[in-house]
Write an enzyme that holds these catalytic residues in place. Structure first.
Site, short mmCIF file in Angstrom:
data_model
loop_
_atom_site.label_atom_id
_atom_site.label_comp_id
_atom_site.label_asym_id
_atom_site.label_seq_id
_atom_site.Cartn_x
_atom_site.Cartn_y
_atom_site.Cartn_z
CG ASP A 11 115.51 -21.28 44.72
OD1 ASP A 11 114.70 -20.66 45.44
OD2 ASP A 11 115.24 -21.73 43.60
CG ASP A 130 104.23 -23.06 44.64
OD1 ASP A 130 104.52 -21.89 44.96
OD2 ASP A 130 104.97 -24.03 44.88
#
Lengths: 254, 219
Positions: A11, A130
């Site tokens: 990230d 997702d």
């Protein structure tokens, strides 16, 4: 024979790795390129940088990071997060990214996949999904967007099939139920998507131990396995994971 | 100078940087005049055969490269750049007419099948690290591009189309079918299906070998 891939995911915010990296001997634990080079030495097959930057200034920093990565990394890398348009994608590919992953923007406008695949080739376009299990229905999963905050009512397996039909080159599939749990991949979800598409599927979300990686491939039928924290915190090395996978009869590049 | 030919097909910086990283004097160019002057040519690229063919014809790059090849200028085609060594590509075929490549090797670049001879299903695009297989006997002479590389070494691939069987094949790779992954025509012309610039240490070795080939051409 084509090997199964192991992919660490970082990230990145404003060009810096966030979410606790605790990796020995790094000069700068926040530098995504240096971390990626370490993973290259451990035989990572590629790396994914997930941009969680919200501001446009921050995004420019991420483009600069991608540009540096193209000069300093000798393995493929994907940048994901925040792409709204073909122009956004073009900027990132021009900076040197091999692939981009599109998520919410593709749900908002599925033709973005078609246009981007036509412009940059299917191999450059990952569709990130997702997915969360529908309560009371163990074989149904719903697509969520905006970092998992917003339900769409769209069936994850059907969406994966449509994304593939529209020209996505790979599916990056994250189980929101398992993400961060360390309980292993959502195997039924992974397998359902892997069987619904004829493009590679990267399984993501939930790995906590060696066995999970092998399960994702052998039971989930994924083509690649992704993890973040187990690598960043040094709990497992990529090499350990690949040696374990090899011991299970999975073809890997050691 | 090694000309890395820019025909608007993606990731050239990694190729340029990869060559520089092993000591090469590489520069990205789209200018046929620069290509004509180069000591060596690298044709990288991913994407559609027809777009590349059209762009290269329109810009004069195709003619400049053909001319250089006739003068024994060392050449390395990577991925789509390897495909462009062939006479035709099926991708972007219009009313039965295939777009043209450089035509150094005759044959049609076609889509990788989705199933093997036994009917087993394979994921396309072929993405990831796969091995190359070749006879390593006297490889320094038969294909100096692979000097120091062992059969079975892994390289990074990402493609949906592949070169047809041909007499210039040095190494092969197997997915749904076994296809040529390294070709060599004469002493100076090479093509690889994989991406050496993305293939870690093994890829750097191949790029270094190409530099050695370029140096030997200069005498």
């Amino acid at each position: 024979m084509l090997t199964k891939r192991v992919i660490p995911c970082m990230d990145v915010k404003d060009g810096r790795v966030v979410k606790g990296v605790n990796f020995v001997n790094l000069r700068d634990a926040g530098d995504p390129i240096e971390l990626a080079q370490r993973y290259d030495e451990q035989r990572a097959d590629e790396v994914i940088f997930l941009d969680i930057t919200a501001t446009s200034d921050g995004r420019k920093t991420t483009v600069d990071m991608a540009s540096r990565a193209s000069e300093e990394l000798h393995l493929p890398y994907c940048v994901g997060g925040g792409f709204r348009s073909v122009d956004d994608i073009r900027t990132m590919i021009a900076a040197g990214a091999d692939k981009v992953s599109i998520n919410s923007a593709a749900i908002a406008d599925p033709s973005l996949i078609t246009t981007a695949a036509a412009a940059f080739g299917t191999q450059a376009i990952l569709c990130a999904i997702d997915a969360k299990q529908v309560p009371g229905n163990p074989n149904k999963w719903e697509v969520y967007v905006h970092g998992g905050r917003k339900a769409t009512g769209i069936d994850a397996v059907e969406w994966a099939a449509e994304a593939a039909k529209r020209g996505a080159g790979e599916i990056l599939l994250t189980s929101m139920d398992r993400d961060g749990s360390k309980d292993g991949f959502d195997i039924p979800l992974t397998r359902a998507v892997a069987r619904a598409v004829n493009i590679p599927v990267i399984a993501s979300g939930g790995v906590g131990k060696l066995e999970h990686f092998a399960e994702g491939i052998l039971e989930g039928e994924a083509d690649a396995v992704l993890a973040a924290s187990v690598f960043h915190f040094g709990e497992l090395t990529i090499r350990e994971v690949k040696e374990y996978m090899a011991s299970c009869g999975i073809p890997v590049r050691l | 100078m090694i000309a890395v030919v820019d025909y608007c097909k993606g990731n050239l910086k990694s190729v340029e940087r990869g060559l520089r990283g092993v000591g090469g004097d590489a520069a990205i160019t789209d200018d046929p005049a620069v290509i004509a002057q180069a000591d060596a040519i690298v044709l990288p690229g991913v994407g559609a055969f027809k777009d590349a063919s059209d762009t290269m014809q329109a810009t004069g790059q195709m003619a400049a490269i053909r001319d250089a090849l006739s003068r024994d200028v060392p050449f390395l085609g990577i991925c789509l750049g390897e495909h462009l060594l062939f006479s035709e590509g099926a991708e972007g075929s219009d009313a039965g007419t295939n777009p043209s490549g450089l035509g150094i090797i005759s044959g049609v670049v076609d889509r990788l099948p989705e199933t093997d001879a036994q009917g087993k299903r394979y994921k396309i695009p072929h993405v990831g690290w796969n091995s190359i297989e070749f006879d390593s006997t006297n490889i320094e002479d038969t294909c100096p591009l692979l000097a120091g590389i062992k059969p079975g070494e892994y390289f990074y691939f990402t493609h949906s189309f592949c070169a047809p069987e041909n007499e210039y094949t040095v190494a092969t790779t197997t997915h749904s079918i076994t296809f040529p992954s390294v070709v060599r025509v004469g002493t100076w012309i090479y093509g690889v299906q994989f991406h050496p610039e993305k293939s870690s240490d093994a890829g750097a070795c191949v790029l270094k070998n190409f530099l050695n080939i370029v140096r030997s051409a200069r005498g």
